[in-house]
Every structure is written in structure tokens, then in C-alpha cells.
Design an enzyme around this catalytic site. Structure first.
Site, PDB file in Angstrom:
ATOM      1  N   TYR A 198       0.842  -1.189   0.000  1.00  0.00           N
ATOM      2  CA  TYR A 198       0.000   0.000   0.000  1.00  0.00           C
ATOM      3  C   TYR A 198       0.885   1.249   0.000  1.00  0.00           C
ATOM      4  CZ  TYR A 198      -3.293  -3.531   1.749  1.00  0.00           C
ATOM      5  OH  TYR A 198      -4.048  -4.668   1.938  1.00  0.00           O
ATOM      6  N   PRO A 249     -14.495  -7.772   2.452  1.00  0.00           N
ATOM      7  CA  PRO A 249     -15.587  -8.417   3.176  1.00  0.00           C
ATOM      8  C   PRO A 249     -16.968  -8.010   2.693  1.00  0.00           C
ATOM      9  CG  PRO A 249     -14.645  -6.642   4.477  1.00  0.00           C
ATOM     10  CD  PRO A 249     -13.765  -6.806   3.276  1.00  0.00           C
TER      11      PRO A 249
END
Length: 256
Positions: free
Chosen positions: A35, A182
Site C-alpha cells: 500500500y 468483506p
């Protein structure tokens, strides 16, 4: 750990969302070298250091700019893993990473070398616990023959259950399962089953998707990410939703 964590991948230059997550009691924050080439780790340290007691920052290694043209590629060579762990310790301003996850299995490096390096780093005191990401049941078993595995981070949500066998393996072994992605962004609200349960509970489709995960297995710790405080608060409110057996059965059909 609190059942809902926070995925920091979407954080921008403003770390206010991470601070708010901690204020609201989140004690698991997930980041990775990938990231921003470590920039996300630095952002979290700037926002949260000195870290409150009980906060677990987990980061991931094993992806590097070592492709032929300097592009990102899976790289689990021991020297790369060691360097990335040392860099993460510096950026996060800690002496030990409480949970270090292998971002992906590098197919060009023996799994035993990759996991063995993390085991050695644990024995040296630089890592407390070791996790894996995007692994198969067979890879998980192979890794566990070398070292204790504390967590698995595979893609999994209400509409995408490809890794159900891995989740079941984690349940049998008592391994934390941290589903990335998710929530099937943009798709959850389009499913009639999810919309029906959302209407019944007065919740959003996103909250229903998270509540389903929490009910699915006690080893699941979702780590939804966002760059907005209102979305963060919406996500965390999903913990208060209690789905009935009938609602769970209806939602289970949404992936068919």
C-alpha cells in the site's frame, strides 16, 4: 480482539479515519508494504503513535518492485522478506510486529523458504505472530508443518465464497480468518435476499453483509476499509445487528 477491524488500504493523506476507528474501539488495523510502498505504514504511525494499549497493527510483506521493469511482483525470497520486515519496523516505529502476514505465496520461491524466514524472524524477536494471505488448504497445511499460523487473510464475502474450504480449515485449527473485501462493493444491494433482510432490520446492505460474516464463524474478523468516517461508523454499527435463523438462511441463498 474486537470482531470488526479496519483495513487501512484506502487511507489517503488525511489519517482522521484511522484515529476515529481507534476512538470507537477498533483494536485491529491492517496495512501492507504494497500500500504505497510503505507509505500507508508511515501514515498510520504518524496518526496513531504512540499506540494505545491493546492496538494490534498487522502488516504484510512479500510483494516488491523487483519485476523486470521495476513493476510490482510476488517476491518471497528470504532477503526481500527480511528487508521488508526491517523497513516495516522502522516505519511503524516498533521493535516487534505483533502480526506479520505473507501477502501472497511467491510461486518462484519454495514455500518452506518463505515461511521458514518468517519463523526465523519470529525467533529473533522481530515478529510475534505469523499469518498468511490468499492461500489454499494445502498451502496452509504445508505452512503449519513449519510454523504456527495465527491468521489467514483470504478474499471472502457473502457473495464470494470461493475460499470456504480455507475458512473451514481455520475453524478446525482455531486460526483467525480475516476476510479481505468483506463486502462485495456495489453488488450487495442488488441482491433481493440482502435487500429484504436490510429492510427487515432497518440496516444497509453493507451492514447486512458484515453482520452475516460475524454470524458465519467465530474465527472471522472482517477488516472493512474506507476513507470516510461516516462509512466507518456505518460499518462498525453492524456489530449490533442480530440476524435470525430465517434471515441467515435467506442470505445463504444469495450466493447461489
Amino acid at each position: 480482539m474486537r470482531r470488526l477491524g479496519f483495513g487501512a488500504m484506502h487511507l489517503t493523506a488525511d489519517p482522521a479515519v484511522a484515529r476515529r476507528a481507534v476512538e470507537l474501539g477498533v483494536n485491529l488495523i491492517d496495512t501492507a508494504f504494497l500500500y504505497g510502498g510503505g507509505a500507508n505504514e508511515e501514515l498510520l504511525a504518524e496518526a496513531l503513535y504512540p499506540y494505545p494499549a491493546g492496538l494490534l497493527l498487522t502488516t504484510k510483506v512479500g510483494v516488491a518492485r523487483t519485476g523486470p521493469q521495476g513493476e510490482w511482483k510476488l517476491d518471497g525470497r528470504p532477503s526481500v522478506l527480511r528487508e521488508q520486515v526491517d523497513q516495516a519496523l522502522r516505519r511503524l516505529r516498533v521493535d516487534r510486529i505483533e502480526l506479520l502476514q505473507l501477502h501472497r505465496i511467491d510461486p518462484d520461491t519454495p514455500l518452506a523458504d518463505q515461511v521458514g524466514t518468517l519463523r526465523d524472524l519470529r525467533d529473533e524477536g522481530k515478529i510475534a505472530r505469523i499469518g498468511l494471505s490468499e492461500v489454499t488448504v494445502a498451502q496452509l497445511a504445508e505452512a503449519r508443518a513449519i510454523v504456527d499460523v495465527a491468521s489467514v487473510q483470504n478474499r471472502y464475502n457473502l457473495l464470494d465464497r470461493e475460499h470456504e474450504p480455507v475458512l473451514e480449515a481455520c475453524e478446525r485449527a482455531g486460526i483467525a480468518f480475516l476476510p479481505w473485501r468483506p463486502v462485495a462493493a456495489g453488488d450487495s444491494g442488488k441482491r433481493a435476499e440482502i435487500s429484504t433482510v436490510a429492510a427487515q432490520t432497518g440496516a444497509t446492505a453493507t451492514q447486512i453483509a458484515l453482520a452475516w460474516l460475524l454470524a458465519r464463524s467465530p474465527v472471522i474478523l472482517p477488516i472493512p476499509g474506507t476513507a470516510r468516517i461516516d462509512h466507518l461508523e456505518e460499518n462498525l454499527a453492524a456489530e449490533r445487528i442480530r440476524l435470525t435463523e430465517a434471515q441467515l438462511a435467506l442470505l445463504d441463498r444469495s450466493a447461489e
